[in-house]
Design a protein around this motif. Structure first.
Motif, PDB file in Angstrom:
ATOM      1  N   THR A 171       0.858  -1.188   0.000  1.00 40.47           N
ATOM      2  CA  THR A 171       0.000   0.000   0.000  1.00 40.47           C
ATOM      3  C   THR A 171       0.891   1.235   0.000  1.00 40.47           C
ATOM      4  OG1 THR A 171      -1.842   1.087   1.133  1.00 40.47           O
ATOM      5  CG2 THR A 171      -0.176   0.091   2.549  1.00 40.47           C
ATOM      6  N   ASN A 172       0.427   2.290  -0.652  1.00 39.38           N
ATOM      7  CA  ASN A 172       1.264   3.485  -0.761  1.00 39.38           C
ATOM      8  C   ASN A 172       1.679   3.960   0.643  1.00 39.38           C
ATOM      9  OD1 ASN A 172       2.686   5.263  -2.250  1.00 39.38           O
ATOM     10  ND2 ASN A 172       0.917   6.381  -3.069  1.00 39.38           N
ATOM     11  N   ARG A 222      -6.690   0.050   9.141  1.00 37.56           N
ATOM     12  CA  ARG A 222      -7.456  -0.177   7.901  1.00 37.56           C
ATOM     13  C   ARG A 222      -7.465  -1.655   7.521  1.00 37.56           C
ATOM     14  NH1 ARG A 222      -5.676   4.073   3.491  1.00 37.56           N
ATOM     15  NH2 ARG A 222      -6.990   2.773   2.188  1.00 37.56           N
ATOM     16  N   LYS A 281       4.561   5.147  -4.211  1.00 35.00           N
ATOM     17  CA  LYS A 281       4.041   4.904  -5.562  1.00 35.00           C
ATOM     18  C   LYS A 281       3.773   6.276  -6.189  1.00 35.00           C
ATOM     19  CE  LYS A 281       1.212   0.921  -4.114  1.00 35.00           C
ATOM     20  NZ  LYS A 281      -0.170   0.393  -4.072  1.00 35.00           N
TER      21      LYS A 281
END
Ligand SMILES: O=C(O)COP(=O)(O)O
Length: 219
Positions: free
Chosen positions: A110-111, A122, A146
């Motif tokens: 995930t970024n 999350r 990213k």
């Protein structure tokens, strides 16, 4: 999850938390600027967290020693309020569970613009927190974001695999398909697709998330 709505609520709760020491408007602008600095950072010697604080502290003009405990408290106790703006998709847990059961090594790519605590929260909401993740990329120990290819290169180095042994599964054509530049095969998830139309990379495979299991020959 409606990312726009989630981010708007996130900024609302966070600016409220800091309102005694930073005016909300300045807080929002500073968060955006510091996040932008992380995204554009390409200095290998700095973690994303360091880049964030380096930009954020002078913009809000408060000492890091005062800001850090507030961020910590927010992510430990208040971030969870944002759960109500998300809708978990049970397919995610099912698919990750099957992959884990079949011995796949798992990376949550995930970024890394958020602290580990926020990402873990999350993951809990999404029902994927209890799987044996080998690596979860967070801002404390990532040096790129990213869509910088160096982000994917850093993951490959950490897990000790060449690109061709890895499959990137993601729903964002700009942020995720760039992994191809490292020789990583990509599976573009069309559920919740984000396509700004600016990616020059084509996915190797494309389909709904549950179709990933067919692609990998998993029942
Ligand atoms: O939702 C985010 O935080 C960024 O999206 P990603 O997890 O697909 O990188």
């Amino acid at each position: 999850m409606d990312m726009k709505e989630f981010m708007s609520q996130y900024f609302k709760v966070l600016t409220k938390k800091f309102k005694e020491i930073v005016p909300p408007d300045q807080m929002k602008k500073s968060l955006l600027a510091a996040t932008g600095a992380m995204i554009h950072n390409s200095r290998p010697g700095k973690t994303n967290q360091e880049v964030f604080m380096e930009t954020f502290v002078p913009l809000v003009n408060r000492p890091a020693a005062e800001l850090t405990p507030l961020f910590d408290y927010f992510y430990t106790h208040e971030y969870k309020e944002l759960r109500s703006y998300t809708t978990p998709d049970p397919v995610a847990g099912k698919v990750v569970g099957k992959l884990a059961g079949h011995g796949y090594r798992l990376v949550l790519a995930t970024n890394p613009v958020f602290p580990y605590k926020a990402i873990m929260e999350r993951m809990r909401w999404a029902g994927v927190d209890s799987f044996p993740w080998e690596l979860v990329t967070a801002y404390e120990d990532s040096h790129y974001c990213k869509p910088n290819p160096c982000y994917y290169d850093e993951i490959l180095r950490k897990i000790g695999l060449p690109g061709h042994r890895v499959l990137m599964v993601g729903n964002d054509t700009t942020m995720d398909l760039i992994a191809s530049s490292l020789g990583i095969k990509t599976f573009l998830v069309t559920d919740y697709l984000i396509d700004k139309g600016d990616s020059t990379w084509q996915p190797d495979f494309k389909g709904r998330l549950h179709e990933l299991l067919n692609y990998l020959n998993i029942d």
